[in-house]
Design an enzyme around this catalytic site. Structure first.
Site, PDB file in Angstrom:
ATOM      1  N   ASP A 187      99.598  18.111  48.041  1.00 39.26           N
ATOM      2  CA  ASP A 187      98.427  17.271  47.001  1.00 39.26           C
ATOM      3  C   ASP A 187      98.565  16.891  45.385  1.00 39.26           C
ATOM      4  O   ASP A 187      98.864  16.696  44.741  1.00 39.26           O
ATOM      5  CB  ASP A 187      97.919  18.094  47.287  1.00 39.26           C
ATOM      6  CG  ASP A 187      95.495  17.506  46.391  1.00 39.26           C
ATOM      7  OD1 ASP A 187      95.247  17.302  45.708  1.00 39.26           O
ATOM      8  OD2 ASP A 187      95.177  17.538  47.599  1.00 39.26           O
ATOM      9  N   SER A 222      94.562  12.619  47.127  1.00 38.50           N
ATOM     10  CA  SER A 222      93.510  14.107  48.013  1.00 38.50           C
ATOM     11  C   SER A 222      92.601  12.985  48.578  1.00 38.50           C
ATOM     12  O   SER A 222      92.253  11.996  49.678  1.00 38.50           O
ATOM     13  CB  SER A 222      92.813  15.099  46.674  1.00 38.50           C
ATOM     14  OG  SER A 222      92.971  16.171  48.133  1.00 38.50           O
TER      15      SER A 222
END
Length: 274
Positions: A163, A39
């Site tokens: 993500d 991320s």
């Protein structure tokens, strides 16, 4: 030969914390032989892998400050609602992360970074992790940062990604599997705040999300072999129960988070080197 890994976890705007940690590590002369990110940690990780020096982190700090000044990460709710109504899957501008990496990083391919680097994303079609170890950096980092609902899924090689925090919020196990013998965990402060039982509907979702984010990290930490030196760096944030932390991701707090993390990590490193 000892292998030092920097493991950078996810956390959105809270990722500014990692900039302060990197500044403290490099000020102590601690540099990575391996960088693993997920991320927002994939963005910060790519920068330190490109240039593991004070100057390299200074460029990363400049990126964070420019993003805050531009307002792209804090668009008005009206504009975000209009984009969501139009696209029905996301509120942030498509290509934002990829464009920022292209503008500020100065390296196009993962294999051209100074330090070996890997980042992870969650493949939608297979529900599996994909570790990006070579190829263009921009799409890989954008895929790793594609928070559902905030960013559109990112297509790479015909597959679509969300993500990386969905599958590896702080990928310590990956660093160990790659041979790391000393690991510095750059987290964003969430794991330092104790969870408390929810008392309202909003906290139910927040606490459930935090459990989902943390459980794999907790299990991996418990299984770290004695041969590996592990440092979970402190963020310097107030240790308020997580269910009370709504609003801490404000871009207005970016400077404060950098400074707190630098001070806390510097103090920690000083204590470990005595």
């Amino acid at each position: 030969m000892p292998t030092t890994a920097f493991v950078l976890g996810g956390g959105g705007v809270l990722g500014a914390t990692q900039v302060g940690m990197l500044q403290a590590l490099l000020a102590e002369g601690i540099t990575p032989d391996l960088v693993v990110g997920t991320s927002i940690g994939s963005v910060n990780g790519a920068f330190v892998a490109a240039d593991p020096s004070i100057d390299g982190v200074a460029r990363l700090e400049e990126l964070w400050r420019d993003v805050v000044r531009s307002g792209e990460m804090s668009e008005s709710p009206v504009r975000q609602a209009a984009r969501f109504a139009r696209h029905r899957t996301h509120v942030m501008r498509r290509g934002l992360i990829r464009d920022l990496v292209a503008e500020y990083l100065g390296v196009e391919r993962i294999e051209d970074l100074q330090v070996p680097f890997q980042c992870v994303a969650a493949e939608i079609e297979s529900s599996a992790s994909r570790w990006f170890t070579s190829g263009p950096i921009g799409p890989a980092v954008a895929a790793s940062c594609a928070v559902p609902g905030l960013f559109a899924p990112v297509e790479v090689d015909g597959a679509h990604y969300y993500d990386g925090g969905l599958v590896h919020s702080i990928p310590v196990g990956r660093a160990i599997a790659l041979g790391a013998t000393e690991i510095h965990v750059l987290q964003v402060g969430r794991i330092e705040q104790p969870l408390s039982a929810p008392t309202n509907p909003l906290d139910v979702g927040l606490v459930a999300f935090e459990i989902a984010r943390r459980h794999r990290f907790v299990e991996e930490i418990a299984e770290v072999p004695d041969s590996v030196r592990l440092h979970v760096l402190p963020s310097g944030v107030d240790r308020t129960p997580t269910a009370s932390l709504r609003g801490l991701a404000s871009v207005a707090k970016v400077e404060d988070r950098m400074a707190r993390a630098f001070d806390a990590t510097s103090a920690y490193l000083e204590g470990t080197t005595r």
